[in-house]
Design a protein around this motif. Sequence first.
Motif, mmCIF file in Angstrom:
data_model
loop_
_atom_site.group_PDB
_atom_site.id
_atom_site.type_symbol
_atom_site.label_atom_id
_atom_site.label_comp_id
_atom_site.label_asym_id
_atom_site.label_seq_id
_atom_site.Cartn_x
_atom_site.Cartn_y
_atom_site.Cartn_z
ATOM 1 N N VAL B 5 0.836 -1.197 0.000
ATOM 2 C CA VAL B 5 0.000 0.000 0.000
ATOM 3 C C VAL B 5 0.878 1.257 0.000
ATOM 4 C CG1 VAL B 5 -2.005 -1.118 1.025
ATOM 5 C CG2 VAL B 5 -0.264 -0.078 2.520
ATOM 6 N N PHE B 246 0.899 -4.033 3.874
ATOM 7 C CA PHE B 246 -0.455 -3.650 4.285
ATOM 8 C C PHE B 246 -0.664 -3.797 5.790
ATOM 9 C CE2 PHE B 246 -4.895 -3.017 4.428
ATOM 10 C CZ PHE B 246 -5.442 -4.028 5.179
ATOM 11 N N GLU B 259 -2.923 1.652 -3.363
ATOM 12 C CA GLU B 259 -2.231 0.367 -3.380
ATOM 13 C C GLU B 259 -1.491 0.197 -4.701
ATOM 14 O OE1 GLU B 259 -4.799 -2.982 -2.766
ATOM 15 O OE2 GLU B 259 -3.213 -4.426 -3.192
#
Lengths: 77, 447
Positions: B5, B246, B259
């Motif tokens: 991300v 993440f 992302e």
Amino acid sequence: MDVRDTLIGIFRKLEFDPGQIDDGTRLKEDLEIDSTELAEIAVAIENSFPLQVDDSELRGLQTFGDVVAYIATRNAS
Amino acid sequence: MTRVVITGVGAVTPAGIGADALWQRALSGRSCVRRIDRFDPASYRCQVAGQADTFVARDWLPGRLVKRTDRFTQLAVVAAETALGDAGLCIGGDGGVRPERAGVMVGNVLGGWDFAERELRDLWAQGIREVSPYQATAWFPAAPQGNICIRLGIRGRARTFVCDRASGAYALAHAAETILRGQADMVIAGGTEQPLSPYAWLCCQTGNFLTPTGNSDPAAAYRPFDRGHGGTVVGEGSVFLVLERFEHARDRGARIRGELAGWALNNDGYMPYYTSEPHGATMAAAVARSLDRAGIKAADLGCVVADGSAIPREDAAEVLALRSALGDHAGQVPVTTVKASYGHLLGSATPADVAVAVHAIEHGVVPPVVNLSHPAPGFDLDFVTGAPRAAPGLRHVLVVSRGLGGANACLVISGADANSDAGTARAGAQIPRPAATAGTHISGNGG
């Protein structure tokens, strides 16, 4: 010429803060000068004083005051 | 498998300081390309560029760092630090990323010629004693990587990628793979470039990709996909993104801005040397693989941020590649390219495109292609021109990047909530896992 004043001027030109420097200021521990910056200082001294400076001689000096003394001694002789 | 991300963006570009300045310039539909004033450009064919004039290194960095670095390092250090600040992260200490779990990946093409040229001049004019002792460490392309690590206390993986205009894309893709391999929790990834010095500009000129027809009207010089396209305009700048595992981002309550959902790298391998495939088939394959890796189809794509070099043969190949890869949806996916707003930032170009993609998704708006008045014959994609186009629900953006010699690099940027299930895996190509973890492979459709 006054060696200390000239050396302070050199250090100022090399982006040091003169307010942080006195004779007891340690080059490595306090100013974090590494071998590359020492080479820069050696050339700057050569350009301001009628001296040839060997980088390896500067490496043996501990404090700003030592550099002043080194130049004054060499300058006088 | 975890996900990668984006939690921070930092930029120092001709648009100004900060990622928001970059976004606002992209939205404006106006270019800030100008006549070069860093040196006299009169004897060069292309005399215009994007200049990051608002960036004064000494306003941001101590003099003792400025004196030992080229401007391309100074741009990078500030962009990387602001990206980290945007992510609300620090390295080490309570709540910080462990230094050995933080990395840096940098894309760069030219190195630090501004610094190097001066020293070469002094070498020949005055002799070796007058050459700065910082010359070697100031010029080489890995200088930004090293200085970022030193200033931020990063002890993990650090790499610099030199792949012409795809350098930044390689940095981002490799950062993502480093995180997926479990080798880092966070990687500051991006690029930096400073081509505005006499010799560096000569290198750009002999590369034969700068436009010679824009000198009388700099803001109109860079014309991607337009029938008046005649080459690229480059600029200086640095853009960095904070890529994070993440779970690491989630557990610290980070603001997830997007992302990096998919990517693909390949090379045309086309002769003659230093040309690219005119029909774009290999680029199309890179597009397809990046979508596949992101677990989406062409129908899911909300927008393309094209490479848009404005080099006529490259524009044509890119249109063919996108048409082929997007198939029946080619006419329905909005296509933009924002480089003409501030110049092609070379090593920073793709990171800048990704920064714009993140903002586009956050705001649901696709910025227009500057200077695209009349698409060249046969360029029948759905180009966004004139004004920004509303794109409510924009979720997935394809970013296309390419480098001299046929390098193709495609990235898919997805919205922060595009795939909210942390266990969702991506279909398509997986990174080979060490044998010990092979048994934990998850399969499924991430779309």
